[in-house]
Scaffold this motif. Structure first.
Motif, short mmCIF file in Angstrom:
data_model
loop_
_atom_site.label_atom_id
_atom_site.label_comp_id
_atom_site.label_asym_id
_atom_site.label_seq_id
_atom_site.Cartn_x
_atom_site.Cartn_y
_atom_site.Cartn_z
N TYR A 142 0.86 -1.18 0.00
CA TYR A 142 0.00 0.00 0.00
C TYR A 142 0.90 1.23 0.00
O TYR A 142 1.75 1.39 0.86
CB TYR A 142 -0.91 0.02 1.23
CG TYR A 142 -2.12 -0.88 1.14
CD1 TYR A 142 -3.40 -0.35 0.99
CD2 TYR A 142 -2.00 -2.26 1.19
CE1 TYR A 142 -4.52 -1.16 0.91
CE2 TYR A 142 -3.11 -3.09 1.11
CZ TYR A 142 -4.36 -2.53 0.97
OH TYR A 142 -5.47 -3.34 0.89
N GLN A 143 0.67 2.12 -0.96
CA GLN A 143 1.55 3.28 -1.11
C GLN A 143 0.87 4.61 -0.83
O GLN A 143 1.53 5.57 -0.43
CB GLN A 143 2.13 3.29 -2.54
CG GLN A 143 3.00 2.09 -2.82
CD GLN A 143 3.52 2.05 -4.24
OE1 GLN A 143 2.98 2.72 -5.15
NE2 GLN A 143 4.56 1.26 -4.48
N LYS A 144 -0.45 4.67 -1.02
CA LYS A 144 -1.15 5.93 -0.77
C LYS A 144 -2.62 5.67 -0.52
O LYS A 144 -3.25 4.90 -1.25
CB LYS A 144 -1.00 6.89 -1.96
CG LYS A 144 -1.65 8.25 -1.74
CD LYS A 144 -1.39 9.19 -2.92
CE LYS A 144 -1.99 10.57 -2.67
NZ LYS A 144 -1.72 11.50 -3.80
N VAL A 145 -3.17 6.29 0.52
CA VAL A 145 -4.62 6.28 0.75
C VAL A 145 -5.19 7.56 0.16
O VAL A 145 -4.80 8.66 0.53
CB VAL A 145 -4.94 6.19 2.25
CG1 VAL A 145 -6.46 6.25 2.46
CG2 VAL A 145 -4.38 4.90 2.85
N HIS A 146 -6.12 7.42 -0.77
CA HIS A 146 -6.70 8.59 -1.43
C HIS A 146 -7.92 9.12 -0.69
O HIS A 146 -8.10 10.33 -0.60
CB HIS A 146 -7.08 8.24 -2.87
CG HIS A 146 -5.89 8.09 -3.77
ND1 HIS A 146 -5.36 9.14 -4.48
CD2 HIS A 146 -5.12 7.01 -4.04
CE1 HIS A 146 -4.31 8.72 -5.17
NE2 HIS A 146 -4.14 7.43 -4.92
N ARG A 147 -8.75 8.22 -0.19
CA ARG A 147 -9.96 8.65 0.53
C ARG A 147 -10.30 7.64 1.60
O ARG A 147 -10.10 6.44 1.43
CB ARG A 147 -11.16 8.77 -0.42
CG ARG A 147 -11.09 9.93 -1.36
CD ARG A 147 -12.21 9.91 -2.41
NE ARG A 147 -11.84 10.80 -3.49
CZ ARG A 147 -11.05 10.47 -4.49
NH1 ARG A 147 -10.60 9.22 -4.57
NH2 ARG A 147 -10.73 11.34 -5.41
N ILE A 148 -10.81 8.15 2.70
CA ILE A 148 -11.44 7.31 3.71
C ILE A 148 -12.84 7.86 3.88
O ILE A 148 -13.03 8.98 4.36
CB ILE A 148 -10.66 7.31 5.03
CG1 ILE A 148 -9.30 6.63 4.82
CG2 ILE A 148 -11.45 6.59 6.12
CD1 ILE A 148 -8.44 6.58 6.06
N LEU A 149 -13.83 7.08 3.44
CA LEU A 149 -15.22 7.51 3.43
C LEU A 149 -16.03 6.53 4.27
O LEU A 149 -15.72 5.34 4.33
CB LEU A 149 -15.77 7.51 2.00
CG LEU A 149 -15.04 8.38 0.98
CD1 LEU A 149 -15.54 8.09 -0.42
CD2 LEU A 149 -15.20 9.86 1.32
N GLY A 150 -17.05 7.03 4.92
CA GLY A 150 -17.86 6.10 5.70
C GLY A 150 -19.08 6.74 6.30
O GLY A 150 -19.27 7.96 6.26
N GLU A 151 -19.89 5.88 6.86
CA GLU A 151 -21.09 6.31 7.59
C GLU A 151 -21.31 5.31 8.71
O GLU A 151 -21.48 4.11 8.45
CB GLU A 151 -22.30 6.38 6.66
CG GLU A 151 -23.56 6.88 7.36
CD GLU A 151 -24.76 6.94 6.45
OE1 GLU A 151 -25.78 7.54 6.88
OE2 GLU A 151 -24.72 6.39 5.34
#
Length: 295
Positions: free
Chosen positions: A235-244
């Motif tokens: 894993y090199q980059k997290v672009h988004r962390i989305l949630g509900e």
């Protein structure tokens, strides 16, 4: 560990014959409007957009829900609304059907966990997808996705999409998103992998990755095997962390099998611990149908 999906020649030929292409989030049977997952105006609009495009195949209705300058990140699909409109007859003839298993809302984003049947145009009869839509002024403005064939036999006996579907603990959304951000940093990026049991429940960890057994033991065994094969996820980059509420999706990129990959990981959280995981890994092609990238 999901098998990567490649578009079949028949799909490419059909696209060439019609000089158009499609969105990967498609089907002909949407989540019903009285489904408890559809519990907000924006979710209702999103499902109406799905119906307009993929159930009714209605170009006029569809233009009410999708922006003219719609931005596409599926690597095989040209950007803009016009190509998708032109492909409506192909979608209808294919007889695709879909089901939305999970429907989340985070700010301007809608997150869908979908399956599609009669989906040979996508390379398999059944596929599973994560679809992320950015909404703007009541319309779909942008789309990201990851797609995989449905695998019937899995290490855990669970499918790639079954399990709990209802959003709970909405008051803990930010707390849970931060938990996943910290988990990604410590475990997936290797800052403090020994903390894994601080994030993942030792009592319950339901696994939907097709090659990993349930439980923290099953995960550790799978990771040890990958390490022994010198084929660990990078894993090199997290672009988004989305949630509900109790569901959080991480969109990341990195490498696996010596190729660039898009990683979509969906987690269910209970009492401050990860208790369930779904994922899709899709290879990032060198050549795309647009210049937008997959993220």
């Amino acid at each position: 560990m999901e098998l990567k999906m490649e578009l079949k020649t028949s799909f490419i030929a059909a696209a060439m014959l019609t000089t158009v292409t499609m969105l990967s989030a498609c089907g002909s049977t949407a989540t019903e409007s009285n489904d408890p997952k559809v519990n907000s105006p924006m979710k209702e609009t999103a499902m109406e957009a799905q119906d307009a495009f993929f159930k009714d195949f209605d170009a006029v209705e569809m233009q009410k829900y999708f922006r003219e300058d719609y931005i596409q990140h599926n690597p095989h699909v040209p950007t803009g609304l016009a190509p998708a409109l032109g492909f409506l007859p192909v979608l209808k003839d294919a007889g695709l059907t879909y089901k939305t298993h999970r429907l989340l809302e985070d700010g301007d984003f809608i997150i869908m966990h979908n399956t599609y049947d009669n989906a040979e145009l996508f390379g398999a009869k059944e596929v599973v997808t994560f679809d992320v839509w950015r909404m703007q002024d009541g319309q779909v403005a942008e789309h990201w996705d990851a797609v995989s064939p449905v695998i019937k036999e899995t290490a855990s006996g669970r499918s790639q999409f079954d399990g709990p579907t209802l959003v709970t603990d909405t008051d803990k959304t930010q707390e849970n998103k931060q938990l996943i951000a910290d988990f990604m940093e410590d475990v997936f990026f290797g800052k403090a992998p020994e903390k894994i049991s601080e994030y993942i429940s030792t009592e319950q960890y339901d696994q939907h990755n097709t090659m990993v057994e349930d439980g923290l033991v099953g995960l550790n065994e799978a990771l040890a095997f990958l390490e022994s094969q010198n084929n660990m996820f990078d894993y090199q980059k997290v672009h988004r962390i989305l949630g509900e509420g109790n569901f959080v999706l991480a969109q990341s990129e990195g490498r696996w099998n010596d190729k660039a990959q898009a990683f979509y990981d969906l987690f269910r959280i209970k009492d401050g611990k990860i208790v369930e995981h779904w994922d899709i890994i899709q290879e990032i092609p060198e050549q795309m149908a647009h210049d937008n990238g997959m993220f």
